[in-house]
Write a protein that holds these residues in place. Structure first.
Motif, PDB file in Angstrom:
ATOM      1  N   THR A 124       0.828  -1.205   0.000  1.00 21.53           N
ATOM      2  CA  THR A 124       0.000   0.000   0.000  1.00 21.53           C
ATOM      3  C   THR A 124       0.858   1.249   0.000  1.00 21.53           C
ATOM      4  OG1 THR A 124      -1.721  -1.206   1.200  1.00 21.53           O
ATOM      5  CG2 THR A 124      -1.866   1.196   1.211  1.00 21.53           C
ATOM      6  N   ASN A 125       1.983   1.198   0.693  1.00 18.65           N
ATOM      7  CA  ASN A 125       2.938   2.309   0.672  1.00 18.65           C
ATOM      8  C   ASN A 125       3.438   2.561  -0.747  1.00 18.65           C
ATOM      9  OD1 ASN A 125       4.899   4.238   1.825  1.00 18.65           O
ATOM     10  ND2 ASN A 125       6.400   2.671   1.280  1.00 18.65           N
ATOM     11  N   LYS A 126       3.747   1.509  -1.473  1.00 15.41           N
ATOM     12  CA  LYS A 126       4.226   1.641  -2.860  1.00 15.41           C
ATOM     13  C   LYS A 126       3.134   2.173  -3.775  1.00 15.41           C
ATOM     14  CE  LYS A 126       8.278  -0.074  -1.990  1.00 15.41           C
ATOM     15  NZ  LYS A 126       9.427   0.843  -1.870  1.00 15.41           N
ATOM     16  N   LEU A 127       1.916   1.696  -3.567  1.00 19.19           N
ATOM     17  CA  LEU A 127       0.797   2.136  -4.392  1.00 19.19           C
ATOM     18  C   LEU A 127       0.593   3.639  -4.274  1.00 19.19           C
ATOM     19  CD1 LEU A 127      -1.469   1.104  -6.251  1.00 19.19           C
ATOM     20  CD2 LEU A 127      -2.897   0.841  -4.208  1.00 19.19           C
ATOM     21  N   SER A 128       0.754   4.151  -3.069  1.00 16.14           N
ATOM     22  CA  SER A 128       0.640   5.594  -2.867  1.00 16.14           C
ATOM     23  C   SER A 128       1.839   6.340  -3.443  1.00 16.14           C
ATOM     24  CB  SER A 128       0.509   5.897  -1.370  1.00 16.14           C
ATOM     25  OG  SER A 128       0.556   7.285  -1.129  1.00 16.14           O
ATOM     26  N   SER A 129       3.028   5.821  -3.179  1.00  8.97           N
ATOM     27  CA  SER A 129       4.257   6.524  -3.560  1.00  8.97           C
ATOM     28  C   SER A 129       4.437   6.680  -5.064  1.00  8.97           C
ATOM     29  CB  SER A 129       5.475   5.781  -2.993  1.00  8.97           C
ATOM     30  OG  SER A 129       5.445   5.774  -1.586  1.00  8.97           O
ATOM     31  N   VAL A 130       3.987   5.695  -5.829  1.00  8.04           N
ATOM     32  CA  VAL A 130       4.263   5.712  -7.264  1.00  8.04           C
ATOM     33  C   VAL A 130       3.617   6.917  -7.943  1.00  8.04           C
ATOM     34  CG1 VAL A 130       2.287   4.320  -8.028  1.00  8.04           C
ATOM     35  CG2 VAL A 130       4.435   4.227  -9.302  1.00  8.04           C
ATOM     36  N   ALA A 131       2.486   7.383  -7.434  1.00  8.24           N
ATOM     37  CA  ALA A 131       1.797   8.525  -8.050  1.00  8.24           C
ATOM     38  C   ALA A 131       2.618   9.796  -7.898  1.00  8.24           C
ATOM     39  CB  ALA A 131       0.416   8.702  -7.425  1.00  8.24           C
ATOM     40  N   GLY A 132       3.056  10.071  -6.677  1.00  8.82           N
ATOM     41  CA  GLY A 132       3.853  11.264  -6.439  1.00  8.82           C
ATOM     42  C   GLY A 132       5.195  11.220  -7.147  1.00  8.82           C
ATOM     43  N   THR A 133       5.808  10.044  -7.161  1.00  9.08           N
ATOM     44  CA  THR A 133       7.101   9.899  -7.826  1.00  9.08           C
ATOM     45  C   THR A 133       6.966  10.136  -9.326  1.00  9.08           C
ATOM     46  OG1 THR A 133       7.778   8.273  -6.164  1.00  9.08           O
ATOM     47  CG2 THR A 133       9.068   8.358  -8.185  1.00  9.08           C
ATOM     48  N   LEU A 134       5.875   9.651  -9.918  1.00 13.40           N
ATOM     49  CA  LEU A 134       5.657   9.838 -11.350  1.00 13.40           C
ATOM     50  C   LEU A 134       5.515  11.313 -11.713  1.00 13.40           C
ATOM     51  CD1 LEU A 134       5.077   8.819 -14.207  1.00 13.40           C
ATOM     52  CD2 LEU A 134       2.679   8.537 -13.536  1.00 13.40           C
ATOM     53  N   TRP A 187      -6.308  -1.476  -1.946  1.00 14.45           N
ATOM     54  CA  TRP A 187      -6.494  -0.590  -3.090  1.00 14.45           C
ATOM     55  C   TRP A 187      -7.129   0.750  -2.735  1.00 14.45           C
ATOM     56  CZ3 TRP A 187      -4.292  -1.167  -7.668  1.00 14.45           C
ATOM     57  CH2 TRP A 187      -3.825  -2.440  -8.022  1.00 14.45           C
ATOM     58  N   ILE A 188      -8.157   0.748  -1.923  1.00  7.07           N
ATOM     59  CA  ILE A 188      -8.867   1.999  -1.671  1.00  7.07           C
ATOM     60  C   ILE A 188      -8.058   2.917  -0.754  1.00  7.07           C
ATOM     61  CG2 ILE A 188     -10.958   3.028  -0.693  1.00  7.07           C
ATOM     62  CD1 ILE A 188     -12.517   0.680  -1.750  1.00  7.07           C
ATOM     63  N   ILE A 189      -7.472   2.362   0.289  1.00  8.05           N
ATOM     64  CA  ILE A 189      -6.597   3.164   1.147  1.00  8.05           C
ATOM     65  C   ILE A 189      -5.430   3.695   0.327  1.00  8.05           C
ATOM     66  CG2 ILE A 189      -4.986   3.092   3.080  1.00  8.05           C
ATOM     67  CD1 ILE A 189      -6.797   1.149   4.468  1.00  8.05           C
ATOM     68  N   GLY A 190      -4.787   2.810  -0.432  1.00  5.22           N
ATOM     69  CA  GLY A 190      -3.649   3.224  -1.254  1.00  5.22           C
ATOM     70  C   GLY A 190      -4.051   4.238  -2.313  1.00  5.22           C
ATOM     71  N   GLY A 191      -5.244   4.073  -2.889  1.00  4.00           N
ATOM     72  CA  GLY A 191      -5.706   5.006  -3.906  1.00  4.00           C
ATOM     73  C   GLY A 191      -5.935   6.403  -3.355  1.00  4.00           C
ATOM     74  N   CYS A 192      -6.581   6.479  -2.175  1.00  4.61           N
ATOM     75  CA  CYS A 192      -6.790   7.788  -1.533  1.00  4.61           C
ATOM     76  C   CYS A 192      -5.459   8.462  -1.218  1.00  4.61           C
ATOM     77  CB  CYS A 192      -7.597   7.613  -0.251  1.00  4.61           C
ATOM     78  SG  CYS A 192      -9.305   7.082  -0.498  1.00  4.61           S
ATOM     79  N   MET A 193      -4.516   7.684  -0.712  1.00  2.00           N
ATOM     80  CA  MET A 193      -3.205   8.231  -0.386  1.00  2.00           C
ATOM     81  C   MET A 193      -2.443   8.631  -1.648  1.00  2.00           C
ATOM     82  SD  MET A 193      -2.063   5.643   2.699  1.00  2.00           S
ATOM     83  CE  MET A 193      -0.509   6.504   3.020  1.00  2.00           C
ATOM     84  N   ALA A 194      -2.662   7.887  -2.736  1.00  8.12           N
ATOM     85  CA  ALA A 194      -1.957   8.182  -3.988  1.00  8.12           C
ATOM     86  C   ALA A 194      -2.328   9.554  -4.534  1.00  8.12           C
ATOM     87  CB  ALA A 194      -2.254   7.100  -5.024  1.00  8.12           C
ATOM     88  N   VAL A 195      -3.608   9.908  -4.443  1.00  4.20           N
ATOM     89  CA  VAL A 195      -4.051  11.217  -4.925  1.00  4.20           C
ATOM     90  C   VAL A 195      -3.346  12.324  -4.147  1.00  4.20           C
ATOM     91  CG1 VAL A 195      -6.020  12.780  -5.147  1.00  4.20           C
ATOM     92  CG2 VAL A 195      -6.281  10.362  -5.705  1.00  4.20           C
TER      93      VAL A 195
END
Length: 273
Positions: free
Chosen positions: A65-75, A220-228
């Motif tokens: 979940t940490n990776k799922l969130s991080s990839v958005a900001g890194t991109l 997915w949902i926790i990671g998705g909210c954090m990704a935004v």
């Protein structure tokens, strides 16, 4: 057994309250900002997940979940930097290929790490990165590449493989470790090293997501909210880094990880005692 994608989607928060989710979203925003500027956003985001998620959340679920969130900001940070700063393809290619392989291998190993070991390991990473940052205030001020050809290729691959493996196993401070290694061993300036680090870190995040996702270990949902939130923080941080000097950012980074170190030290002491 790891949760399936369907099971995670059906029970996305594992009992997490709205307030806890809001706190995780805020942590993801700050982590995206810090990660895009100086690296090490995982030092904020992963401890937040370790502290906030309930006991039934497994180590792979936390890391994935940490990776799922991080990839958005890194991109978004990577794309923002690449509009202004270029790095040598001959250096970046072996770096990202080795980083992908290292992260995939590390993520496979991480699936077997007991959750109770995460907090002290993260604490060590926080202290190490903070100490190095504090004692090297002039790091990367001048861009003077020291290697070319095969010498640069194998050094880039070694950096990518070793730090990529660490990112797959755990992750906090990976961006900072990439920057520090690229600057120290290849002679890159801070900004150039940051761009190369972002490309490598983006690759390691994708590799980890693939490994954890294939085993159904993403919330997915926790990671998705954090990704935004992470994406918004990454965009803002990268733009600020282009406009302002490094000293203010460095100071903020040291303050943040100092607070985290104290909190994690308390958590570790409570856990072991």
């Amino acid at each position: 057994m790891p949760s399936s994608f369907a099971a995670v989607a059906a029970s996305p928060a594992l009992g997490v309250s709205v307030w806890v989710l809001a706190a995780l979203v805020l942590a993801a925003f700050v982590a995206g900002w810090v990660d895009s500027v100086v690296g090490g956003g995982g030092l904020i985001q992963l401890p937040a997940l370790v502290i906030a998620l309930p006991a039934e959340a497994s180590t792979p679920e936390i890391l994935g979940t940490n990776k799922l969130s991080s990839v958005a900001g890194t991109l978004v940070a990577t794309l923002t930097y690449l509009r202004k700063i270029r790095v040598p393809v001959a250096m970046v290619f072996p770096l990202v290929v080795a980083a992908f392989a290292g992260s995939a291998a590390g993520s496979s190993v991480a699936r077997f790490i007991p959750k109770e070991l995460l907090t002290p390991i993260v604490l060590v990473a926080v202290v190490a990165v903070g100490a190095y940052t504090y004692f090297t205030p002039t790091m990367g001020r001048v861009h003077e590449e020291r290697h070319t050809g095969w010498s640069r290729t194998w050094r880039s691959a070694l950096i990518g493989g070793v730090i990529g493996f660490y990112d797959g196993v755990l992750g906090p401070g990976t961006g900072s470790f990439f920057v520090i290694a690229i600057v120290a061993f290849l002679g890159f300036g801070f900004l150039q090293g940051t761009v190369a680090a972002k490309l490598a870190n983006l690759t390691t995040n994708i590799a980890s997501i693939l490994v954890f996702g294939l085993h159904g270990e993403l919330l997915w949902i926790i990671g998705g909210c954090m990704a935004v939130a992470n994406l918004a923080g990454g965009f803002l941080g990268a733009r600020m880094a282009m406009r302002h000097g490094n000293e203010f950012i460095r100071t903020v980074f040291l303050v943040v990880i100092s607070i985290l170190a104290v909190r994690l030290a308390w958590e570790t002491a409570t856990q072991w005692l």
